[in-house]
Design an enzyme around this catalytic site. Structure first.
Site, mmCIF file in Angstrom:
data_model
loop_
_atom_site.group_PDB
_atom_site.id
_atom_site.type_symbol
_atom_site.label_atom_id
_atom_site.label_comp_id
_atom_site.label_asym_id
_atom_site.label_seq_id
_atom_site.Cartn_x
_atom_site.Cartn_y
_atom_site.Cartn_z
ATOM 1 N N HIS A 192 28.329 -35.047 52.552
ATOM 2 C CA HIS A 192 29.457 -34.202 52.943
ATOM 3 C C HIS A 192 30.774 -34.823 52.484
ATOM 4 C CE1 HIS A 192 26.750 -31.754 55.068
ATOM 5 N NE2 HIS A 192 26.774 -32.346 56.250
ATOM 6 N N CYS A 505 24.340 -27.962 30.388
ATOM 7 C CA CYS A 505 25.037 -28.068 31.673
ATOM 8 C C CYS A 505 24.919 -29.449 32.303
ATOM 9 C CB CYS A 505 24.513 -27.006 32.645
ATOM 10 S SG CYS A 505 22.768 -27.161 33.036
#
Length: 592
Positions: A192, A505
């Site tokens: 987070h 990517c």
């Protein structure tokens, strides 16, 4: 005079901060088991604390939802669920009454048991879920012990907040200030803390270990969020060096800002699309502001990082449709879940992966659990009416997986038609080329799909048999290994034979030196972090496709990674000297 010390951590969010340390204590010491005279009263105090913590987290979630969107709000919703868990809390209350010990000791003891179990997992994803328990536990213990919370929102820059860990609430509190960054002892690239720091633009370095608990407040430090460098007591020469780096970064960013609305076209009129990779829907405005031509990769597994359980159809639909609405007609490539089966909530039974990278993950899991896969595919189909969607499947290793996936996708379409749900009938369907077997049989795969996207991170590690996060083997993880280049070239050749586009990517797309090589190999699109948009446009607009192809053709004949890299540096400097400053800047600030 203190001696300069240089440490290496995990680069979590780019930027350089030169400032004073502000130590935020997160004691990891054991809380003493103090006897209480009235266990009933202690249990009542604990019950009241549960209400306070849960309400506080719910209030924070509501505020965050308004200011930062649903993705970050879910973090606090999940923590509120932990705080209000009835089974957990009744167990703690029962122990207080039975053992007659203080609530903070028992809560901490129970939390440590769970954290120990998660810490023993080989899965980094599960390990990083520890942070939610730590954040909730810190709130409980702080209230139970009557500790005064540090007013992080009052900290002024230039400052580096240093702590064993920071909760999402801590990061939100410091994000509004200028010239503030942070460094933590624990945390990884998908934590987070890393996601929030990156999205909020707060420079950060994680994983500095015990160092985070022995830095004195007020000490002068430098953090480099590009490289993961943490410098304690920097010398005057080091401070001067980093100030010059910051100044040059600002100058370069101003130059690149002028390119954001310009097309990415080579000097000989070959257009190379520059797209952005995103992890959270909240990053879409930054993608648009950076001038990216679309989204080349949305990693849907990040829906799990902000939720405690499996995302429902409606939650997925809202996330996908929200991105498509905001991107308008710009292309959006959404990758289906790329997680291991042990990471999906609701999968029962003891299940561990000896080697998760080679295990039951991504399309392998989804094909074995069509009831899970169909929820995602239907949400994508329903959302398709709001924009220019492409669906991309990860971890394809054989022809049969493509056929099976297309069959399930058609079943989803039939079921939506039967329910009178509208969706676009023609949605580009592509696969990631990240397993060597897929690259080798790309001639067979290309006719079955609409595009290839080469995931160079996994393609490299699978090809050279090296875990890219293994410190001892880092030198063997070689982007320019001749075998990797041969697989990329073969994949491009197969795709172009059937008039399919090829994008890259992985991290190679974010390396300007590698970008020249990839363009020369025939790649049509480059997709990287949105911060690289200007740099990649600068590279593309400064070169010729013919010159890049000549360089790539020669590189394919070289025998080693070292030879290829040396040749690229020399030849690009000679042929395209104007891009050398951006190459040097990017490679210095790369994550490795």
């Amino acid at each position: 005079m203190n001696k300069e010390e240089i440490f290496s951590g995990i680069p979590a969010s780019p930027g350089i901060i030169i400032g004073e340390a502000r130590l935020l204590s997160r004691s990891s010491g054991t809380i003493a088991p103090i006897n209480v005279s009235d266990p009933q009263a202690e249990a009542a105090v604990f019950q009241n604390t549960v209400v306070q913590v849960k309400r506080s987290l719910e209030k924070t979630a509501a505020t965050v939802l308004q200011k930062h969107g649903a993705d970050f709000a879910r973090i606090f919703d999940a923590q509120a669920m932990i705080a209000g868990d009835e089974v957990w809390n009744k167990n703690i209350e029962a122990r207080i009454l039975k053992e007659g010990l203080c609530a903070e000791y028992i809560y901490d003891d129970e939390a440590r048991k769970v954290i120990t179990q998660l810490s023993e997992s080989k899965d980094s994803y599960l390990k990083e879920r520890i942070q939610d328990i730590q954040a909730v536990t810190a709130r409980f213990i702080g209230l139970l012990k009557g500790e005064k919370q540090t007013a992080l929102q009052d900290i002024k820059g230039p400052t580096v907040v240093v702590s064993r860990f920071l909760s999402p609430g801590d990061i939100l509190a410091i994000s509004s200030a200028k010239k503030i960054g942070f460094a933590t002892g624990v945390g990884g690239p998908t934590s987070h803390a890393a996601l929030m720091a990156k999205s909020l633009g707060v420079p950060a370095v994680l994983g500095i270990g015990e160092l985070a608990e022995r830095i004195p407040s007020g000490a002068e430090i430098i953090i480099d969020g590009y490289s993961g460098t943490f410098i304690l007591h920097p010398t005057a020469a080091t401070i001067k060096k980093y100030r010059e780096l910051k100044a040059s970064e600002i100058r370069l960013m101003r130059q690149l800002e002028e390119l954001k609305d310009q097309p990415a076209v080579t000097k000989d009129d070959n257009e190379i699309n520059v797209l952005a990779n995103i992890e959270l829907p909240t990053e879409v405005p930054k993608v648009l502001a950076a001038g990216a031509m679309g989204i080349g990769l949305y990693r849907t597994e990040y829906l799990f990082l902000t939720k405690a359980d499996f995302p429902t159809f409606e939650e997925q639909y809202e996330a996908y449709s929200g991105i498509l609405r905001r991107m308008g007609e710009k292309p959006v490539v959404i990758r289906t879940f790329d997680l291991g089966g042990d990471k999906f909530p609701g999968i029962t039974g003891a299940y561990t992966e000896a080697n998760p990278f080679l295990g039951w993950r991504a399309i392998r899991f989804c094909l074995d659990r069509p009831e899970v896969f169909k929820v995602q595919l239907k949400a994508l189909l329903k959302a398709s009416v709001f924009g220019n969607l492409s669906i991309m499947i990860p971890m394809i290793s054989n022809y049969e997986e493509i056929i099976a996936t297309k069959k399930i996708l058609e079943e989803c379409k039939e079921e939506l038609r039967a329910a009178n749900v509208k969706f676009k009938e023609k949605i580009p369907f592509g696969i990631m080329i990240e397993v060597p077997s897929a690259a080798i049989i790309s001639e067979h795969l290309a006719p079955e799909v609409d595009f290839f996207s080469i995931g160079t991170n996994d393609l490299i590690q699978y090809t050279v048999a090296v875990d890219r996060d293994h410190e001892l083997l880092a030198k063997l993880y070689q982007s320019f290994h001749p075998s990797v280049l041969a697989l990329i070239k073969a994949s491009v050749k197969a795709a172009h034979r059937y008039h399919r586009k090829v994008s890259v990517c992985g991290e190679m797309a974010a390396d300007p030196l590698a970008a020249v090589l990839l363009i020369g190999l025939g790649v049509d699109e480059l997709s990287s972090g949105f911060r690289m948009t200007g740099i990649l446009k600068k590279v593309i607009r400064s070169i010729t496709h013919t010159g890049a192809r000549r360089i790539a053709d020669h590189a394919l004949w070289l025998k080693s990674h070292g030879e290829v890299e040396a040749y690229l540096k020399k030849e690009v400097s000679r042929v395209f000297p104007e891009i050398i400053p951006v190459i040097e800047f990017s490679r210095r600030n790369s994550h490795g």
